[in-house]
Design a protein around this motif. Sequence first.
Motif, PDB file in Angstrom:
ATOM      1  N   MET A  28       0.875  -1.181   0.012  1.00 35.35           N
ATOM      2  CA  MET A  28      -0.121  -0.051   0.125  1.00 35.35           C
ATOM      3  C   MET A  28       0.762   1.319  -0.113  1.00 35.35           C
ATOM      4  O   MET A  28       0.487   2.296  -0.768  1.00 35.35           O
ATOM      5  CB  MET A  28      -0.912   0.173   1.182  1.00 35.35           C
ATOM      6  CG  MET A  28      -2.160  -0.982   1.159  1.00 35.35           C
ATOM      7  SD  MET A  28      -3.370  -0.571   2.465  1.00 35.35           S
ATOM      8  CE  MET A  28      -4.514  -1.619   1.946  1.00 35.35           C
ATOM      9  N   VAL A  31       1.644   2.870  -3.515  1.00 32.70           N
ATOM     10  CA  VAL A  31       0.243   3.402  -3.866  1.00 32.70           C
ATOM     11  C   VAL A  31      -0.369   4.642  -3.328  1.00 32.70           C
ATOM     12  O   VAL A  31      -0.669   6.003  -4.027  1.00 32.70           O
ATOM     13  CB  VAL A  31      -0.751   2.419  -3.971  1.00 32.70           C
ATOM     14  CG1 VAL A  31      -2.049   2.972  -4.439  1.00 32.70           C
ATOM     15  CG2 VAL A  31      -0.548   1.068  -4.552  1.00 32.70           C
ATOM     16  N   LEU A  32      -0.076   4.878  -1.933  1.00 32.16           N
ATOM     17  CA  LEU A  32      -0.449   5.989  -1.234  1.00 32.16           C
ATOM     18  C   LEU A  32       0.563   7.094  -1.570  1.00 32.16           C
ATOM     19  O   LEU A  32       0.092   8.265  -1.626  1.00 32.16           O
ATOM     20  CB  LEU A  32      -0.558   5.726   0.255  1.00 32.16           C
ATOM     21  CG  LEU A  32      -1.735   4.585   0.736  1.00 32.16           C
ATOM     22  CD1 LEU A  32      -1.679   4.350   2.067  1.00 32.16           C
ATOM     23  CD2 LEU A  32      -2.959   5.248   0.536  1.00 32.16           C
ATOM     24  N   VAL A  60      -6.852   4.026  -7.142  1.00 37.11           N
ATOM     25  CA  VAL A  60      -6.110   4.051  -6.002  1.00 37.11           C
ATOM     26  C   VAL A  60      -6.937   2.971  -4.992  1.00 37.11           C
ATOM     27  O   VAL A  60      -6.330   2.294  -4.510  1.00 37.11           O
ATOM     28  CB  VAL A  60      -6.014   5.311  -5.219  1.00 37.11           C
ATOM     29  CG1 VAL A  60      -5.330   5.348  -3.838  1.00 37.11           C
ATOM     30  CG2 VAL A  60      -4.740   6.350  -6.106  1.00 37.11           C
ATOM     31  N   TYR A  61      -8.268   3.176  -4.810  1.00 34.19           N
ATOM     32  CA  TYR A  61      -9.049   2.605  -3.858  1.00 34.19           C
ATOM     33  C   TYR A  61      -9.050   0.980  -4.354  1.00 34.19           C
ATOM     34  O   TYR A  61      -8.920   0.372  -3.631  1.00 34.19           O
ATOM     35  CB  TYR A  61     -10.548   3.069  -3.832  1.00 34.19           C
ATOM     36  CG  TYR A  61     -10.702   4.433  -3.133  1.00 34.19           C
ATOM     37  CD1 TYR A  61      -9.729   4.764  -2.120  1.00 34.19           C
ATOM     38  CD2 TYR A  61     -11.540   5.345  -3.735  1.00 34.19           C
ATOM     39  CE1 TYR A  61      -9.806   6.040  -1.484  1.00 34.19           C
ATOM     40  CE2 TYR A  61     -11.866   6.687  -2.728  1.00 34.19           C
ATOM     41  CZ  TYR A  61     -10.802   6.808  -2.154  1.00 34.19           C
ATOM     42  OH  TYR A  61     -10.924   8.211  -1.574  1.00 34.19           O
ATOM     43  N   LEU A  64      -5.734  -0.468  -3.590  1.00 34.20           N
ATOM     44  CA  LEU A  64      -5.662  -0.703  -2.171  1.00 34.20           C
ATOM     45  C   LEU A  64      -6.448  -2.037  -1.619  1.00 34.20           C
ATOM     46  O   LEU A  64      -6.110  -2.744  -0.878  1.00 34.20           O
ATOM     47  CB  LEU A  64      -6.223   0.503  -1.312  1.00 34.20           C
ATOM     48  CG  LEU A  64      -5.315   1.812  -1.375  1.00 34.20           C
ATOM     49  CD1 LEU A  64      -5.987   2.999  -0.413  1.00 34.20           C
ATOM     50  CD2 LEU A  64      -3.638   1.557  -0.826  1.00 34.20           C
ATOM     51  N   SER A  67      -4.638  -4.800  -2.837  1.00 36.74           N
ATOM     52  CA  SER A  67      -3.467  -5.049  -1.820  1.00 36.74           C
ATOM     53  C   SER A  67      -3.721  -5.714  -0.607  1.00 36.74           C
ATOM     54  O   SER A  67      -3.077  -6.642  -0.150  1.00 36.74           O
ATOM     55  CB  SER A  67      -2.814  -3.661  -1.560  1.00 36.74           C
ATOM     56  OG  SER A  67      -2.154  -3.122  -2.475  1.00 36.74           O
TER      57      SER A  67
END
Length: 261
Positions: A28, A31-32, A60-61, A64, A67
């Motif tokens: 994560m 990505v964040l 992105v969601y 996540l 992930s």
Amino acid sequence: MKRIPRILLKKPILLGSITFVVNLVISMSPVLYLHGKHVEHYKSIPSFNTQLLIEEQDIVYSALLYSFIFAFIISILITLLAFFLKKSYLEVENLSHFDGLTGLYNRLMFMNVFQKEIQKVKRNRDYLFLVILDIDDFKPINDTYGHLIGDEAIKITASTLQQLLRASESIARFGGDEFIISIVDQDKNAASTIVNRILNEFNNKTIPVSRNHDHQELQINLSIGYTLYRSDDDFKTMLQRADQALYISKEAGKNTATFLA
């Protein structure tokens, strides 16, 4: 490497949880981080299309979520592997300490326990006895009735001895039809009391056998040799004396006990 089996043995669920958190953070974080950089970039533009930001947030969601699912699956697999290794490790450890036929200590485990008992009696001034015994005429039993009956005689002998001994006394299958016992007591006559109890019990100990459709009861008798710890003794010297005492019992007609101080 020595610490890994301990973790697997004691905390397989904890290991899976740690794996989950680590995988989650690793997957994560990029990505964040990139999403944060993009947001800063978009906000620095005087006029930008907010729809692009919304679309990126959706991506992105999703990333996540994937992930999270990936980390969860990996942690489940690691936990299952840890439980499997724990079971295998315990089985190997059990085989290294205990006899497979009787469940008693094996020779190596008994020797380790006995060395500790020697150190203990040096401090406490208790009496330490080493008792060795075997089944009389065991080879003819095997030859006449087969190895299954021989194994049954060994198992019955082991279970009977366990019932006759106190929890403080250690017993092992020393090899073949031989058993070895350690006795620690403040009473100097403790060993002779226990040895006589064993002989009396085995005077009435039989196992059912069948040969050529002839059913009968096979008597199990024991010969015993035992000795007392001296200040200069170790396991080897005590075993030699106990073994010599056992030989004397055999020569005296079997089904008896001999003590050598």
